[in-house]
Design a protein around this motif. Structure first.
Motif, PDB file in Angstrom:
ATOM      1  N   ASP A  59      -8.437  -1.694  -1.693  1.00  0.00           N
ATOM      2  CA  ASP A  59      -9.550  -0.929  -2.258  1.00  0.00           C
ATOM      3  C   ASP A  59     -10.222  -0.128  -1.148  1.00  0.00           C
ATOM      4  O   ASP A  59     -10.834  -0.686  -0.243  1.00  0.00           O
ATOM      5  CB  ASP A  59     -10.553  -1.899  -2.897  1.00  0.00           C
ATOM      6  N   ASP A  60     -10.123   1.204  -1.240  1.00  0.00           N
ATOM      7  CA  ASP A  60     -10.671   2.084  -0.204  1.00  0.00           C
ATOM      8  C   ASP A  60     -12.010   2.697  -0.611  1.00  0.00           C
ATOM      9  O   ASP A  60     -12.469   3.650   0.031  1.00  0.00           O
ATOM     10  CB  ASP A  60      -9.670   3.217   0.095  1.00  0.00           C
ATOM     11  N   THR A  61     -12.653   2.172  -1.641  1.00  0.00           N
ATOM     12  CA  THR A  61     -13.891   2.768  -2.148  1.00  0.00           C
ATOM     13  C   THR A  61     -14.981   2.809  -1.087  1.00  0.00           C
ATOM     14  O   THR A  61     -15.622   3.841  -0.872  1.00  0.00           O
ATOM     15  CB  THR A  61     -14.390   1.992  -3.387  1.00  0.00           C
ATOM     16  N   GLU A  62     -15.217   1.686  -0.420  1.00  0.00           N
ATOM     17  CA  GLU A  62     -16.290   1.625   0.582  1.00  0.00           C
ATOM     18  C   GLU A  62     -16.009   2.565   1.748  1.00  0.00           C
ATOM     19  O   GLU A  62     -16.941   3.185   2.284  1.00  0.00           O
ATOM     20  CB  GLU A  62     -16.460   0.192   1.076  1.00  0.00           C
ATOM     21  N   ALA A  63     -14.759   2.694   2.131  1.00  0.00           N
ATOM     22  CA  ALA A  63     -14.414   3.599   3.235  1.00  0.00           C
ATOM     23  C   ALA A  63     -14.700   5.048   2.845  1.00  0.00           C
ATOM     24  O   ALA A  63     -15.235   5.828   3.654  1.00  0.00           O
ATOM     25  CB  ALA A  63     -12.945   3.428   3.609  1.00  0.00           C
ATOM     26  N   PHE A  64     -14.378   5.434   1.605  1.00  0.00           N
ATOM     27  CA  PHE A  64     -14.671   6.780   1.137  1.00  0.00           C
ATOM     28  C   PHE A  64     -16.178   7.027   1.103  1.00  0.00           C
ATOM     29  O   PHE A  64     -16.644   8.104   1.489  1.00  0.00           O
ATOM     30  CB  PHE A  64     -14.069   6.993  -0.258  1.00  0.00           C
ATOM     31  N   GLN A  65     -16.931   6.047   0.659  1.00  0.00           N
ATOM     32  CA  GLN A  65     -18.381   6.218   0.587  1.00  0.00           C
ATOM     33  C   GLN A  65     -18.986   6.357   1.972  1.00  0.00           C
ATOM     34  O   GLN A  65     -19.875   7.179   2.200  1.00  0.00           O
ATOM     35  CB  GLN A  65     -19.009   5.029  -0.132  1.00  0.00           C
TER      36      GLN A  65
ATOM     37  N   ALA B 140      -2.658  13.654   4.158  1.00  0.00           N
ATOM     38  CA  ALA B 140      -1.404  13.600   3.401  1.00  0.00           C
ATOM     39  C   ALA B 140      -0.652  12.309   3.704  1.00  0.00           C
ATOM     40  O   ALA B 140      -0.941  11.599   4.686  1.00  0.00           O
ATOM     41  CB  ALA B 140      -0.545  14.812   3.743  1.00  0.00           C
ATOM     42  N   ASP B 141       0.312  12.001   2.831  1.00  0.00           N
ATOM     43  CA  ASP B 141       1.224  10.866   2.995  1.00  0.00           C
ATOM     44  C   ASP B 141       0.532   9.521   2.836  1.00  0.00           C
ATOM     45  O   ASP B 141       1.011   8.502   3.340  1.00  0.00           O
ATOM     46  CB  ASP B 141       1.926  10.927   4.359  1.00  0.00           C
ATOM     47  N   TYR B 142      -0.609   9.511   2.143  1.00  0.00           N
ATOM     48  CA  TYR B 142      -1.300   8.262   1.826  1.00  0.00           C
ATOM     49  C   TYR B 142      -1.604   8.219   0.331  1.00  0.00           C
ATOM     50  O   TYR B 142      -1.757   9.263  -0.322  1.00  0.00           O
ATOM     51  CB  TYR B 142      -2.624   8.159   2.587  1.00  0.00           C
ATOM     52  N   ASN B 143      -1.716   6.987  -0.190  1.00  0.00           N
ATOM     53  CA  ASN B 143      -2.161   6.765  -1.568  1.00  0.00           C
ATOM     54  C   ASN B 143      -3.407   5.887  -1.522  1.00  0.00           C
ATOM     55  O   ASN B 143      -3.315   4.679  -1.265  1.00  0.00           O
ATOM     56  CB  ASN B 143      -1.057   6.083  -2.386  1.00  0.00           C
ATOM     57  N   PHE B 144      -4.559   6.510  -1.761  1.00  0.00           N
ATOM     58  CA  PHE B 144      -5.832   5.821  -1.625  1.00  0.00           C
ATOM     59  C   PHE B 144      -6.296   5.280  -2.978  1.00  0.00           C
ATOM     60  O   PHE B 144      -6.529   6.053  -3.912  1.00  0.00           O
ATOM     61  CB  PHE B 144      -6.891   6.763  -1.052  1.00  0.00           C
ATOM     62  N   LEU B 145      -6.418   3.971  -3.078  1.00  0.00           N
ATOM     63  CA  LEU B 145      -6.931   3.337  -4.285  1.00  0.00           C
ATOM     64  C   LEU B 145      -8.456   3.321  -4.201  1.00  0.00           C
ATOM     65  O   LEU B 145      -9.028   2.668  -3.333  1.00  0.00           O
ATOM     66  CB  LEU B 145      -6.390   1.918  -4.401  1.00  0.00           C
ATOM     67  N   VAL B 146      -9.097   4.074  -5.088  1.00  0.00           N
ATOM     68  CA  VAL B 146     -10.544   4.262  -5.013  1.00  0.00           C
ATOM     69  C   VAL B 146     -11.168   3.975  -6.378  1.00  0.00           C
ATOM     70  O   VAL B 146     -10.752   4.543  -7.386  1.00  0.00           O
ATOM     71  CB  VAL B 146     -10.901   5.697  -4.565  1.00  0.00           C
ATOM     72  N   GLY B 147     -12.156   3.099  -6.388  1.00  0.00           N
ATOM     73  CA  GLY B 147     -12.875   2.782  -7.614  1.00  0.00           C
ATOM     74  C   GLY B 147     -13.942   3.812  -7.900  1.00  0.00           C
ATOM     75  O   GLY B 147     -14.087   4.804  -7.177  1.00  0.00           O
ATOM     76  N   PRO B 148     -14.715   3.634  -8.971  1.00  0.00           N
ATOM     77  CA  PRO B 148     -15.751   4.606  -9.328  1.00  0.00           C
ATOM     78  C   PRO B 148     -16.780   4.755  -8.216  1.00  0.00           C
ATOM     79  O   PRO B 148     -17.251   3.758  -7.656  1.00  0.00           O
ATOM     80  CB  PRO B 148     -16.374   4.009 -10.597  1.00  0.00           C
TER      81      PRO B 148
END
Length: 441
Positions: free
Chosen positions: A67-73, A91-99
């Motif tokens: 879960d990358d949500t906190e990192a995005f925030q 690029a070349d990543y798949n980031f799983l991000v919650g609401p």
């Protein structure tokens, strides 16, 4: 030395200096560009250029599982605080991000550089019981999203009938909640640009603008299956000065949906299909007031859709739709290419009501191609007729061999095409004269 030769030498000397300065400037520009493109850490370039904030430096793994949500925030908080910033989703990543919500105001414009893939979770524990949005951009002044990456809402998990039923779903429930979120939503924002990205498989609307001014959407790809429920491509409401162009939209509902409070909308060079076409409305539900004006849809292709160019309003509503133009539209295998429905109902039975949203000054020009059911269907209100409609160069042929007659009810205007069904002149009870001030926009 002659005066002429002296003047010539001075000119050559000045020219050499000028060329040297230009080359130096070009090298400086190239150097700045390389610094910007190669920056992958959370440090500002020495010459004060845009600060690149890479989500991976804030702990985002991009493995599609973590879960990358906190990192995005956290990355957003840093980018928003800078005087000039680029938030990089590499690029070349798949980031799983919650609401999550990217909210402003920020210290300056922010560029989202989306080159990787951002994926919505399907674990019910990641969602509240009534999620409105997956990714929300709120109250921003100057934000650009561009790149070659994508946002994947993983909507298939939401579309299953068993998971759309009302249950006791909650944050700790075992099923996804019945309310399905919009993938990307912009709220109360000014000077917004969305470029190049792909948005796919949203649980509900793919891209929504609410209360925004000066918006550009260009070279965007939106994709979901034609049987995915209510997956509008681009949904616009309470917004003005919007331009949507050079984009491809395939979905399970309207490719572009224009709702109340919207004006100065330009939609062009769109490839729409499958889906439900390009629509204004539904408007006036529950007796509410709806206002839409100055809409232009042109130079587009609509294929394999239920509707083509549609205006739909509920009985009992009030307000106005005016100054609308549809021009140079190619339709192919479209069920109803031209459609005005003031008796819109999304239930089995709706009660008859006399009032309606007044539709006027609508032009259909150079609409050509093939239809499946009826070329033109205009069902205007008994009490509030449609007026000032214009047909010019409408050339529609049936997919099957048998041609169907157009249907026009209480529709007034001027026709200069092969399709003839408008009533000339003005109606006996002209809404332009009888509409109350409260009903006008």
């Amino acid at each position: 030395m002659s005066r002429t030769r002296k003047a010539y030498l001075v000119f050559v000397f000045i020219l050499v200096l000028s060329l040297r300065d230009e080359c130096t400037g070009a090298r400086d520009f190239k150097k700045k560009s390389l610094i910007l493109l190669s920056s992958s850490d959370d440090t500002a370039s020495s010459d004060g250029d845009s600060k690149v904030v890479d989500v991976t430096t804030y702990g985002a793994k991009g493995d599609g599982v973590t879960d990358d949500t906190e990192a995005f925030q956290a990355a957003w908080t840093s980018a928003c605080e800078q005087n000039s910033s680029t938030l990089l989703i590499p690029a070349d990543y798949n980031f799983l991000v919650g609401p999550l919500t990217f909210s402003g105001p920020c210290n300056s414009n922010v560029l989202f550089k989306v080159d990787g893939n951002v994926i919505a979770p399907v674990n019910p524990r990641s969602w509240t019981s009534k999620p409105l949005n997956w990714i929300n951009f709120s109250k921003l002044n100057g934000v650009t999203i561009n790149g070659n990456g994508s946002f994947d809402g993983q909507g298939a998990a939401w579309w299953k009938i068993s998971q759309l039923e009302d249950t006791d779903s909650s944050e700790n429930g075992s099923k996804l909640p019945s309310m399905r979120p919009t993938a990307l939503r912009f709220y109360g924002s000014f000077d917004v640009s969305v470029q190049g990205i792909t948005i796919q498989n949203s649980p509900q609307f793919h891209l929504k603008f609410d209360g925004c001014t000066f918006v550009t959407v260009v070279n965007v790809t939106i994709s979901s299956p034609e049987n995915s429920p209510n997956t509008d491509g681009i949904h616009v409401q309470n917004s003005e000065e919007i331009e949507i162009y050079h984009s491809s939209i395939a979905c399970g509902d309207d490719c572009v949906s224009i709702q109340t409070g919207s004006s100065a909308i330009r939609v062009h060079d769109i490839n729409c299909g499958p889906g439900h076409g390009i629509s204004i409305g539904g408007l006036g539900k529950g007796g509410t007031k709806a206002c839409v004006s100055n809409v232009s849809v042109y130079d587009s292709n609509i294929h394999d859709t239920l509707n083509g160019l549609r205006i739909k309003t509920w009985q009992g509503g009030i307000g106005q739709v005016k100054s609308v133009s549809f021009s140079n539209i190619q339709v192919s295998n479209v069920r109803l290419p031209i459609d005005i429905d003031q008796f819109y109902c999304d239930k089995t039975v709706c009660s008859n009501q006399s009032s309606g949203v007044y539709i006027s000054d609508v032009t259909y020009q150079k609409i050509t191609g093939t239809y499946v059911k009826t070329p033109v269907y205009l069902a205007c209100s008994d009490d509030v007729p449609c007026t000032d409609l214009k047909f010019q160069k409408i050339e529609l042929q049936p997919v099957a061999t048998q041609e169907k007659s157009p249907f026009c009810w209480n529709s007034y205007g001027d026709q200069q095409s092969d399709v003839e069904c408008l009533q000339p002149g003005r109606p006996p009870h002209d809404p332009a004269q009888t509409l109350s001030p409260e009903d006008r926009c």
